[in-house]
Design a protein around this motif. Structure first.
Motif, short mmCIF file in Angstrom:
data_model
loop_
_atom_site.label_atom_id
_atom_site.label_comp_id
_atom_site.label_asym_id
_atom_site.label_seq_id
_atom_site.Cartn_x
_atom_site.Cartn_y
_atom_site.Cartn_z
N UNK A 147 0.83 -1.21 0.00
CA UNK A 147 0.00 0.00 0.00
C UNK A 147 0.87 1.25 0.00
N UNK A 148 1.97 1.20 0.74
CA UNK A 148 2.89 2.35 0.81
C UNK A 148 3.50 2.63 -0.58
N UNK A 149 3.89 1.59 -1.26
CA UNK A 149 4.47 1.74 -2.60
C UNK A 149 3.43 2.27 -3.58
N UNK A 200 2.33 6.16 -4.03
CA UNK A 200 3.06 7.11 -4.87
C UNK A 200 2.32 7.37 -6.19
N UNK A 201 1.40 6.45 -6.52
CA UNK A 201 0.71 6.55 -7.81
C UNK A 201 -0.79 6.78 -7.67
N UNK A 256 -8.35 4.37 -3.32
CA UNK A 256 -8.28 3.42 -4.42
C UNK A 256 -7.52 2.15 -4.00
N UNK A 257 -6.47 2.34 -3.21
CA UNK A 257 -5.69 1.19 -2.71
C UNK A 257 -6.60 0.29 -1.88
N UNK A 258 -7.39 0.91 -0.99
CA UNK A 258 -8.30 0.15 -0.14
C UNK A 258 -9.36 -0.58 -0.97
N UNK A 259 -9.85 0.08 -2.01
CA UNK A 259 -10.85 -0.53 -2.89
C UNK A 259 -10.31 -1.82 -3.51
N UNK A 266 2.96 -1.94 -13.48
CA UNK A 266 3.68 -2.23 -12.24
C UNK A 266 2.73 -2.22 -11.04
N UNK A 267 1.83 -1.24 -11.02
CA UNK A 267 0.87 -1.13 -9.92
C UNK A 267 -0.10 -2.30 -9.89
#
Length: 306
Positions: A28-30, A33-34, A39-42, A227-228
């Motif tokens: 999540x930390x990485x 940056x994007x 959105x990460x949580x989703x 990458x993400x």
């Protein structure tokens, strides 16, 4: 070594779960940056929905249900806690974000005392006092801005609120267990944890979230890079493995209190992994604050699980 692990399987699986959770936080930390923490949580939760649907299909235990709005409340409170946890991961050190999340046992004990009128004893009050001192050392509300070595006010409030909301969600489970299976309760939480971020990303199109200082709850969708997408997949897999390891840890534990205490290792792991990812070394005062939260939480958790 095998003999030692065999006789302490609950601790072994909890240590693995701590490592899983830390690495998931690192992903999540990485990703922060994007893309936004929302959105990460989703993405983290939508992968969890698939896993829990599989668990529900396999489950042979069925309960009648009831207390529907309490189930919704548990899901909403837990999801709001995750909003803030992932926001902290994106904006402060990994170890700091995990430490704030570990304040939940403090609030669970206080809720039990003030709402359910439960007696908590001298040791519990000592645990609360130590953990509270830890929070003060991390947030440093008395310090001048030039000498402040803790986290900014916004992230401190968000972090502490995350712990409080997690406590509300976990406390509500006490009553829900009578009406729903563990899989059903977890699914309702993870489902709302997918739906609410989706609505937040849609809502960001209609509100100026920057001027409202609501970037922790409203943010636009950004199409991930290749990458993400890979990191998102790894994060989802780690989240699934984490759930398996936690379930095994408590399922075979001889003493649940010890296993719950071991769960605090994720703060230590997150401090180490955070430094690898480029986090600054915490100041002496912040480090003492994190230790205070860990020690206070351990007193509360081990006392409550005997």
């Amino acid at each position: 070594m095998r003999k030692l692990i065999k006789h302490n399987l609950g601790i072994y699986f909890m240590l693995l779960a701590c490592l899983d959770f830390t690495l998931m936080g690192a992903c999540a930390k990485i990703l922060s940056k994007e893309m936004s923490s929302i959105e990460i949580m989703f993405f983290r939760n939508i992968i969890g929905v698939v896993f829990l649907l599989w668990l529900l299909k396999r489950s042979k235990v069925h309960k009648e249900g009831g207390h529907f709005w309490l189930l919704v409340f548990r899901g909403v409170a837990g999801t709001l806690s995750l909003y803030m946890f992932f926001y902290n991961i994106s904006n402060i050190t990994l170890g700091g974000a995990f430490a704030f999340q570990k304040t939940a046992p403090i609030f669970i004990t206080l809720i039990a005392f003030f709402v359910f009128k439960e007696s908590i004893g001298k040791k519990a009050w000592m645990g609360i006092f130590i953990a509270f001192l830890g929070m003060l050392l991390i947030t440093q509300p008395w310090a001048d801005k030039a000498y402040h070595s803790g986290f900014d006010l916004k992230n401190s409030i968000i972090g502490i609120t995350s712990g409080f909301l997690a406590a509300l969600a976990l406390t509500s489970v006490r009553k829900l267990r009578k009406s729903y299976t563990t899989e059903q309760i977890a699914f309702s939480f993870i489902f709302l944890g997918t739906l609410m971020p989706l609505l937040s990303m849609i809502g960001a199109k209609f509100f100026n979230f920057h001027s409202l200082h609501m970037d922790f709850i409203l943010a636009p969708f950004i199409m991930p890079s290749l990458k993400s997408w890979i990191i998102i997949l790894i994060m989802g897999i780690l989240g699934t493995i984490y759930q398996i390891h936690v379930t095994k840890a408590y399922g075979i534990a001889k003493q649940a209190g010890i296993v719950a205490g071991v769960s605090y290792f994720d703060v230590i792991f997150s401090l180490i992994v955070g430094l690898i990812l480029g986090d600054n070394l915490p100041s002496a005062m912040v480090f003492l604050g994190i230790i205070g939260i860990i020690c206070g939480g351990l007193i509360l958790v081990v006392k409550g699980k005997k």
